[in-house]
Design an enzyme around this catalytic site. Structure first.
Site, PDB file in Angstrom:
ATOM      1  N   HIS A 117       8.346  -3.184  -4.459  1.00  0.00           N
ATOM      2  CA  HIS A 117       8.453  -3.802  -3.343  1.00  0.00           C
ATOM      3  C   HIS A 117       7.993  -5.075  -3.077  1.00  0.00           C
ATOM      4  O   HIS A 117       7.296  -5.419  -4.257  1.00  0.00           O
ATOM      5  CB  HIS A 117       7.150  -2.923  -2.228  1.00  0.00           C
ATOM      6  CG  HIS A 117       7.018  -3.328  -0.982  1.00  0.00           C
ATOM      7  ND1 HIS A 117       6.667  -4.161  -0.329  1.00  0.00           N
ATOM      8  CD2 HIS A 117       7.566  -2.595   0.030  1.00  0.00           C
ATOM      9  CE1 HIS A 117       6.880  -4.358   1.032  1.00  0.00           C
ATOM     10  NE2 HIS A 117       7.179  -3.253   1.327  1.00  0.00           N
ATOM     11  N   ASP A 193       0.648  -0.093  -8.248  1.00  0.00           N
ATOM     12  CA  ASP A 193       0.790  -0.311  -6.469  1.00  0.00           C
ATOM     13  C   ASP A 193       0.869   1.314  -6.091  1.00  0.00           C
ATOM     14  O   ASP A 193       2.020   1.928  -6.367  1.00  0.00           O
ATOM     15  CB  ASP A 193       2.070  -0.924  -6.180  1.00  0.00           C
ATOM     16  CG  ASP A 193       2.455  -0.882  -4.836  1.00  0.00           C
ATOM     17  OD1 ASP A 193       1.705  -0.171  -4.060  1.00  0.00           O
ATOM     18  OD2 ASP A 193       3.260  -1.679  -4.400  1.00  0.00           O
ATOM     19  N   GLN A 196       2.749   4.034  -2.198  1.00  0.00           N
ATOM     20  CA  GLN A 196       3.627   5.350  -1.548  1.00  0.00           C
ATOM     21  C   GLN A 196       3.023   6.580  -2.506  1.00  0.00           C
ATOM     22  O   GLN A 196       3.789   7.591  -2.535  1.00  0.00           O
ATOM     23  CB  GLN A 196       4.917   5.164  -2.064  1.00  0.00           C
ATOM     24  CG  GLN A 196       5.597   4.121  -1.087  1.00  0.00           C
ATOM     25  CD  GLN A 196       5.842   4.364   0.293  1.00  0.00           C
ATOM     26  OE1 GLN A 196       5.816   5.552   0.580  1.00  0.00           O
ATOM     27  NE2 GLN A 196       6.059   3.501   1.046  1.00  0.00           N
ATOM     28  N   LYS A 219      -0.646   4.069   5.454  1.00  0.00           N
ATOM     29  CA  LYS A 219       0.236   4.862   4.982  1.00  0.00           C
ATOM     30  C   LYS A 219      -0.400   6.165   4.772  1.00  0.00           C
ATOM     31  O   LYS A 219       0.148   7.062   4.132  1.00  0.00           O
ATOM     32  CB  LYS A 219       0.977   4.399   3.952  1.00  0.00           C
ATOM     33  CG  LYS A 219       1.847   3.134   4.222  1.00  0.00           C
ATOM     34  CD  LYS A 219       2.395   2.605   3.022  1.00  0.00           C
ATOM     35  CE  LYS A 219       3.074   1.445   2.970  1.00  0.00           C
ATOM     36  NZ  LYS A 219       4.323   0.989   3.805  1.00  0.00           N
ATOM     37  N   CYS A 356      12.301  -3.915   2.075  1.00  0.00           N
ATOM     38  CA  CYS A 356      11.708  -4.765   1.375  1.00  0.00           C
ATOM     39  C   CYS A 356      11.836  -4.630  -0.114  1.00  0.00           C
ATOM     40  O   CYS A 356      10.822  -4.988  -0.972  1.00  0.00           O
ATOM     41  CB  CYS A 356      10.131  -4.690   1.705  1.00  0.00           C
ATOM     42  SG  CYS A 356       9.836  -4.932   3.499  1.00  0.00           S
TER      43      CYS A 356
HETATM   44  C1  LIG Z   1       5.341   0.474  -2.666  1.00  0.00           C
HETATM   45  C2  LIG Z   1       4.955  -0.087  -1.354  1.00  0.00           C
HETATM   46  N1  LIG Z   1       3.927  -1.369  -1.886  1.00  0.00           N
HETATM   47  C3  LIG Z   1       3.618  -2.296  -0.984  1.00  0.00           C
HETATM   48  C4  LIG Z   1       3.924  -2.002   0.332  1.00  0.00           C
HETATM   49  C5  LIG Z   1       3.285  -3.146   1.312  1.00  0.00           C
HETATM   50  O1  LIG Z   1       2.397  -2.229   2.267  1.00  0.00           O
HETATM   51  P1  LIG Z   1       1.776  -3.173   3.357  1.00  0.00           P
HETATM   52  O2  LIG Z   1       2.986  -3.506   4.119  1.00  0.00           O
HETATM   53  O3  LIG Z   1       0.976  -2.278   4.084  1.00  0.00           O
HETATM   54  O4  LIG Z   1       0.898  -4.319   3.100  1.00  0.00           O
HETATM   55  C6  LIG Z   1       4.595  -1.276   0.704  1.00  0.00           C
HETATM   56  C7  LIG Z   1       5.170  -0.917   2.005  1.00  0.00           C
HETATM   57  O5  LIG Z   1       6.083  -0.310   2.690  1.00  0.00           O
HETATM   58  C8  LIG Z   1       5.081  -0.164  -0.370  1.00  0.00           C
HETATM   59  O6  LIG Z   1       6.020   0.806   0.109  1.00  0.00           O
END
Ligand SMILES: Cc1ncc(COP(=O)(O)O)c(C=O)c1O
Length: 401
Positions: A117, A193, A196, A219, A356
């Site tokens: 992401h 990370d 998800q 999430k 994203c």
């Molecule tokens: C894999 C992953 N990493 C990071 C993020 C970033 O999360 P946030 O927008 O809540 O900071 C997301 C958000 O969709 C994500 O799916």
């Protein structure tokens, strides 16, 4: 416990009884227990934390401390290594600035993957550009390739590997145990990370063998504004402060920073958000992580059967694992945005676009992006039945033209 029971705990569905919510990878709905915890804090217990001696403030201190312990137990981590942030995005930026940036210079490198992401991509692009270090991007074809491609890119100059534990686009399994074994063998710190990942899998940072793990509370059924960065406690002293301000100094000396995680939490925290996140975790524990996994696996099977039946019209991206919670697809002759709009006409909420992860869609050769349907504990077999009926109807309209 049945899916209908899970669903009853989420007031959103009382307000939107006809909605099939398949956008939980973007943000999950909140159970009543979380809403109650937020309301209780603001209505009954509102006070600053870490600053005052009166009764309500001490009660807020206790709740906040308990929240940190609850979150630590959720990750099987030492509470000393839990840093509260506002999101996964802030956690990744903190990690990049506080841990990696001071170690980077020309000749050093950071390794990430093409499946990240933007939150776990852009901070690394920026600090490598600033420092003259090299950003190496592993380009796996599918989940099982991760360890091999990471092995070829890492060397004695690698400061950190930062890798998604579960992609927000592709539902493939990522072999985390092999990745962490590789990093341990090469003595390279590993960040995962978990944005998800943590809502769908029991997490244990000891077994995962990672040095850092981050995620967003919203999430995992918690409030927006709550995020976590877990740091293996021995590494905390290697990290420079990220934000400077109140609450992060030691005693009276403004230039002596507090030891441990406290050094990274300058300013008044979003107390309610972390109390709410702890309530979300308590809620998940009450449902039972195993019960949730069994339910989500049944939904995943139904999802995969449904996509298989439509494989002549719909291309699923990646190779979703048997327990995948995200399904991103493209349909020849149908723009993802049009599909999402037509599905909305059936009361079905999905995400469309590049999620994203523009660089991943470029690598996949999908310039229009895709449509993503993602699962959570409150989804039901009936939801997926309606989703596939809606999708067929949308395809009949769009592909006929
Ligand atoms: C894999 C992953 N990493 C990071 C993020 C970033 O999360 P946030 O927008 O809540 O900071 C997301 C958000 O969709 C994500 O799916």
């Amino acid at each position: 416990m049945s899916a209908v029971h899970f669903r009853r705990d989420f007031p959103f569905f009382q307000h939107h009884p006809e909605t099939v919510f398949l956008d939980s990878a973007a943000t999950a709905q909140k159970p009543q227990a979380v809403i109650d915890a937020l309301t209780r804090f603001y209505a009954e217990d509102c006070a600053p934390v870490g600053r005052s001696a009166y009764k309500a403030a001490r009660q807020a201190d206790r709740r906040y401390r308990t929240a940190r312990q609850t979150i630590a137990r959720f990750l099987d981590a030492d509470a000393a290594g839990i840093i509260f942030t506002k999101s996964a995005t802030e956690s990744a930026n903190l990690l990049a600035r506080a841990f990696a940036r001071p170690k980077l210079c020309k000749g050093k490198n950071i390794v990430i993957t093409a499946w990240e992401h933007n939150s776990n991509y852009l901070p690394w692009v920026e600090i490598c550009r600033e420092s003259g270090a090299e950003l190496r991007v592993a380009r796996p074809v599918s989940g099982p390739d991760f360890p091999v491609v990471l092995d070829t890119l890492t060397d004695e100059h690698t400061v950190l590997v930062s890798c998604t534990a579960a992609s927000n686009v592709l539902g493939d399994t990522i072999p985390l145990a092999e990745i962490s074994a590789l990093c341990r063998q090469k003595q390279i710190p590993l960040a995962l990370d978990g944005a998800q990942y943590v809502a769908h899998h029991p997490v244990d940072v000891q077994t995962l063998g990672c040095d850092f793990l981050f995620f967003s509370g919203h999430k995992v059924y918690g409030p927006t504004g709550s995020g976590v960065l877990y740091v293996r406690p021995e590494l905390l002293d290697e990290m420079a402060p990220f934000l400077l301000g109140g609450g992060m100094i030691c005693g009276d000396d403004p230039e002596c920073y507090a030891p441990g995680a406290g050094r990274f939490e300058a300013g008044s925290p979003d107390t309610a958000a972390f109390i709410g996140l702890a309530a979300a975790i308590d809620y998940l524990n009450t449902l039972g992580r195993d019960a949730i996994c069994i339910h989500e696996q049944a939904l995943a099977r139904q999802m995969q059967d449904g996509f298989r039946a439509l494989s002549h019209r719909v291309q699923l991206l990646g190779q979703p694992a048997p327990d995948a919670s995200v399904y991103t697809f493209v349909c020849p002759g149908a723009h993802p945005f049009d599909l999402a709009c037509l599905l909305n006409g059936h009361g079905i909420a999905v995400r469309s676009g590049k999620m994203c992860a523009q660089h991943l869609f470029d690598a996949l050769g999908q310039p229009l992006g895709g449509v993503r349907a993602s699962l959570a504990c409150y989804n039901t077999a009936e939801d997926l039945h309606r989703f596939f009926n809606g999708l067929e109807d949308a395809l009949n309209r769009l592909q006929r033209k």
